[in-house]
Design a protein around this motif. Structure first.
Motif: not given
Length: 224
Positions: A55-63
Protein backbone atom coordinates in the motif's frame (compact mmCIF):
# COMPACT_ATOMS: atom_id res chain seq x y z
CA UNK A 1 -23.61 -6.86 33.48
CA UNK A 2 -20.59 -8.80 34.67
CA UNK A 3 -17.07 -7.39 34.58
CA UNK A 4 -16.07 -10.07 32.07
CA UNK A 5 -18.93 -9.14 29.73
CA UNK A 6 -18.02 -5.46 30.00
CA UNK A 7 -14.41 -6.22 29.02
CA UNK A 8 -15.56 -8.36 26.08
CA UNK A 9 -17.84 -5.60 24.78
CA UNK A 10 -15.11 -2.98 25.25
CA UNK A 11 -12.56 -5.11 23.39
CA UNK A 12 -15.03 -5.80 20.58
CA UNK A 13 -15.74 -2.07 20.20
CA UNK A 14 -12.00 -1.34 20.12
CA UNK A 15 -11.38 -4.01 17.47
CA UNK A 16 -14.26 -2.62 15.37
CA UNK A 17 -12.90 0.92 15.63
CA UNK A 18 -9.38 -0.16 14.65
CA UNK A 19 -10.80 -2.15 11.72
CA UNK A 20 -12.77 0.85 10.44
CA UNK A 21 -9.71 3.10 10.67
CA UNK A 22 -7.64 0.51 8.83
CA UNK A 23 -10.24 0.15 6.06
CA UNK A 24 -10.55 3.92 5.76
CA UNK A 25 -6.78 4.28 5.43
CA UNK A 26 -6.73 1.59 2.76
CA UNK A 27 -9.44 3.48 0.85
CA UNK A 28 -7.01 6.40 0.62
CA UNK A 29 -3.99 4.39 -0.51
CA UNK A 30 -2.99 2.89 -3.85
CA UNK A 31 -1.60 -0.61 -4.31
CA UNK A 32 1.58 -1.60 -6.11
CA UNK A 33 -0.01 -3.71 -8.86
CA UNK A 34 3.10 -4.39 -10.96
CA UNK A 35 6.87 -3.87 -10.78
CA UNK A 36 9.82 -4.10 -13.13
CA UNK A 37 13.48 -3.27 -12.68
CA UNK A 38 14.79 -0.96 -9.97
CA UNK A 39 11.91 0.58 -7.97
CA UNK A 40 12.25 1.86 -4.42
CA UNK A 41 10.40 3.79 -1.73
CA UNK A 42 12.20 6.42 0.33
CA UNK A 43 11.55 5.96 4.05
CA UNK A 44 13.36 8.18 6.60
CA UNK A 45 15.87 9.11 3.94
CA UNK A 46 16.64 5.48 3.10
CA UNK A 47 15.70 3.67 -0.11
CA UNK A 48 14.09 0.25 0.21
CA UNK A 49 12.72 -1.97 -2.56
CA UNK A 50 9.02 -1.71 -3.31
CA UNK A 51 6.99 -4.88 -2.93
CA UNK A 52 4.14 -6.19 -5.04
CA UNK A 53 0.83 -5.58 -3.24
CA UNK A 54 2.31 -2.89 -0.99
CA UNK A 55 0.00 0.00 0.00
CA UNK A 56 1.27 3.43 -0.99
CA UNK A 57 -0.45 6.32 0.76
CA UNK A 58 -0.18 10.05 1.20
CA UNK A 59 3.39 11.30 1.60
CA UNK A 60 4.99 8.27 -0.07
CA UNK A 61 8.06 9.00 -2.20
CA UNK A 62 8.88 6.59 -5.03
CA UNK A 63 11.99 6.35 -7.21
CA UNK A 64 12.85 4.22 -10.22
CA UNK A 65 16.20 3.44 -11.83
CA UNK A 66 17.26 3.19 -15.46
CA UNK A 67 14.95 0.26 -16.19
CA UNK A 68 12.43 0.74 -13.37
CA UNK A 69 8.65 0.74 -13.75
CA UNK A 70 5.85 0.82 -11.16
CA UNK A 71 2.11 0.50 -11.71
CA UNK A 72 -0.17 1.74 -8.91
CA UNK A 73 -3.85 0.80 -8.74
CA UNK A 74 -6.09 3.12 -6.68
CA UNK A 75 -9.45 2.37 -4.99
CA UNK A 76 -11.31 4.96 -7.11
CA UNK A 77 -10.36 3.04 -10.27
CA UNK A 78 -7.52 5.37 -11.28
CA UNK A 79 -4.07 4.00 -12.12
CA UNK A 80 -0.55 5.40 -12.36
CA UNK A 81 2.55 4.14 -14.12
CA UNK A 82 5.86 5.56 -12.95
CA UNK A 83 8.42 5.30 -15.74
CA UNK A 84 12.18 4.88 -15.68
CA UNK A 85 14.50 7.35 -13.90
CA UNK A 86 11.60 9.00 -12.09
CA UNK A 87 10.90 10.51 -8.68
CA UNK A 88 7.28 10.86 -7.57
CA UNK A 89 5.79 12.01 -4.26
CA UNK A 90 2.11 11.44 -3.39
CA UNK A 91 1.79 14.83 -1.72
CA UNK A 92 -1.95 14.55 -1.10
CA UNK A 93 -4.06 11.44 -1.63
CA UNK A 94 -7.70 11.90 -0.69
CA UNK A 95 -9.45 9.72 -3.25
CA UNK A 96 -12.93 10.49 -1.93
CA UNK A 97 -13.87 6.82 -2.11
CA UNK A 98 -16.99 5.67 -0.28
CA UNK A 99 -18.39 2.27 0.55
CA UNK A 100 -16.01 1.83 3.47
CA UNK A 101 -17.41 1.69 7.03
CA UNK A 102 -16.61 4.87 8.91
CA UNK A 103 -15.41 6.71 5.79
CA UNK A 104 -17.87 9.00 4.03
CA UNK A 105 -17.97 9.65 0.30
CA UNK A 106 -16.41 13.03 -0.50
CA UNK A 107 -14.68 15.23 -3.02
CA UNK A 108 -11.45 13.86 -4.43
CA UNK A 109 -8.31 15.85 -3.58
CA UNK A 110 -5.13 14.42 -5.12
CA UNK A 111 -1.84 16.23 -5.63
CA UNK A 112 1.25 14.49 -7.03
CA UNK A 113 4.76 15.94 -7.30
CA UNK A 114 6.85 14.67 -10.22
CA UNK A 115 10.36 16.03 -9.72
CA UNK A 116 11.86 14.15 -12.64
CA UNK A 117 11.05 11.36 -15.04
CA UNK A 118 7.81 10.11 -16.61
CA UNK A 119 4.32 9.51 -15.21
CA UNK A 120 1.39 7.94 -17.06
CA UNK A 121 -2.09 8.33 -15.56
CA UNK A 122 -5.57 7.07 -16.20
CA UNK A 123 -7.81 9.13 -13.91
CA UNK A 124 -11.35 7.93 -13.28
CA UNK A 125 -13.89 10.76 -13.80
CA UNK A 126 -15.11 12.43 -10.61
CA UNK A 127 -18.04 14.81 -10.13
CA UNK A 128 -16.16 16.97 -7.67
CA UNK A 129 -12.70 17.67 -6.35
CA UNK A 130 -9.37 17.78 -8.16
CA UNK A 131 -6.47 15.68 -9.40
CA UNK A 132 -3.30 17.61 -10.14
CA UNK A 133 0.31 16.87 -11.01
CA UNK A 134 2.96 19.42 -10.07
CA UNK A 135 6.44 19.64 -11.57
CA UNK A 136 9.19 22.27 -11.29
CA UNK A 137 7.74 24.08 -14.32
CA UNK A 138 4.04 23.20 -14.59
CA UNK A 139 0.78 22.26 -12.85
CA UNK A 140 -1.72 20.01 -14.62
CA UNK A 141 -5.34 19.72 -13.46
CA UNK A 142 -7.94 17.14 -14.52
CA UNK A 143 -11.27 15.64 -13.47
CA UNK A 144 -10.94 12.43 -15.44
CA UNK A 145 -8.71 11.59 -18.37
CA UNK A 146 -5.67 9.64 -19.59
CA UNK A 147 -2.47 11.61 -19.96
CA UNK A 148 1.32 11.65 -19.64
CA UNK A 149 3.62 14.05 -17.80
CA UNK A 150 7.39 14.06 -18.24
CA UNK A 151 10.06 16.18 -16.54
CA UNK A 152 13.41 16.40 -18.34
CA UNK A 153 16.89 17.05 -17.02
CA UNK A 154 16.45 20.80 -17.56
CA UNK A 155 13.16 20.75 -15.56
CA UNK A 156 11.15 21.22 -18.75
CA UNK A 157 7.72 19.61 -18.51
CA UNK A 158 5.97 17.83 -21.38
CA UNK A 159 2.26 16.96 -21.16
CA UNK A 160 0.42 14.74 -23.65
CA UNK A 161 -3.29 13.87 -23.49
CA UNK A 162 -4.49 10.50 -24.74
CA UNK A 163 -8.17 11.02 -23.88
CA UNK A 164 -10.21 13.75 -22.24
CA UNK A 165 -8.83 17.19 -21.50
CA UNK A 166 -6.10 18.65 -19.28
CA UNK A 167 -5.54 22.24 -18.12
CA UNK A 168 -1.84 23.15 -17.79
CA UNK A 169 -0.44 26.18 -15.96
CA UNK A 170 3.16 27.30 -15.45
CA UNK A 171 4.50 26.06 -12.11
CA UNK A 172 5.41 28.36 -9.21
CA UNK A 173 9.02 28.54 -10.39
CA UNK A 174 8.10 29.25 -14.00
CA UNK A 175 8.00 32.71 -15.53
CA UNK A 176 4.22 32.81 -15.31
CA UNK A 177 3.49 33.59 -18.96
CA UNK A 178 2.39 31.47 -21.87
CA UNK A 179 4.33 31.20 -25.12
CA UNK A 180 2.70 31.50 -28.53
CA UNK A 181 0.53 34.13 -30.16
CA UNK A 182 -3.04 34.00 -28.94
CA UNK A 183 -2.33 31.37 -26.28
CA UNK A 184 -3.89 32.13 -22.91
CA UNK A 185 -3.56 30.71 -19.42
CA UNK A 186 -4.33 27.98 -18.70
CA UNK A 187 -3.29 26.00 -21.75
CA UNK A 188 -6.10 23.50 -22.43
CA UNK A 189 -4.83 20.30 -24.04
CA UNK A 190 -7.28 17.98 -25.77
CA UNK A 191 -6.94 14.40 -27.00
CA UNK A 192 -3.76 13.71 -29.04
CA UNK A 193 -2.39 17.14 -28.16
CA UNK A 194 0.50 18.22 -26.01
CA UNK A 195 2.32 21.20 -24.55
CA UNK A 196 5.72 21.96 -23.10
CA UNK A 197 6.54 24.23 -20.17
CA UNK A 198 9.84 25.48 -18.81
CA UNK A 199 10.87 27.64 -15.88
CA UNK A 200 12.01 30.56 -18.02
CA UNK A 201 9.21 30.93 -20.58
CA UNK A 202 6.08 29.29 -19.21
CA UNK A 203 3.91 26.97 -21.33
CA UNK A 204 3.58 26.73 -25.09
CA UNK A 205 0.27 26.59 -26.92
CA UNK A 206 -1.13 23.07 -27.35
CA UNK A 207 -0.20 21.25 -30.58
CA UNK A 208 -0.68 17.67 -31.87
CA UNK A 209 2.19 15.28 -31.14
CA UNK A 210 3.69 13.15 -33.94
CA UNK A 211 2.81 9.46 -33.67
CA UNK A 212 6.44 8.38 -33.33
CA UNK A 213 6.99 10.76 -30.41
CA UNK A 214 3.92 9.40 -28.60
CA UNK A 215 4.99 5.81 -29.28
CA UNK A 216 8.48 6.43 -27.89
CA UNK A 217 7.05 7.77 -24.63
CA UNK A 218 4.49 4.96 -24.29
CA UNK A 219 7.26 2.39 -24.81
CA UNK A 220 8.93 3.74 -21.67
CA UNK A 221 5.78 2.91 -19.69
CA UNK A 222 5.34 -0.59 -21.10
CA UNK A 223 6.08 -3.80 -19.26
CA UNK A 224 3.96 -3.32 -16.12
Amino acid sequence: MTTTMTHVMRDAALIAAVTMVSLAARAQACEVAALAGDATRIVSGQARPLKLGESVGEGAQLRTGDSGRVRLRCPDGSSLVVGDRSQLTLTKLNLGTGGTPGYADGARDVSLLLERGLLGQKVTPSRSGKWEVRTPSAVTAVRGTEFLVEVGDNEQTSVHVQSGQVAVLPGPRAAGRTRGLGAQLPVVVDRAGGTECDVSQGCAAATPWPADKVRAVLDRLAGV
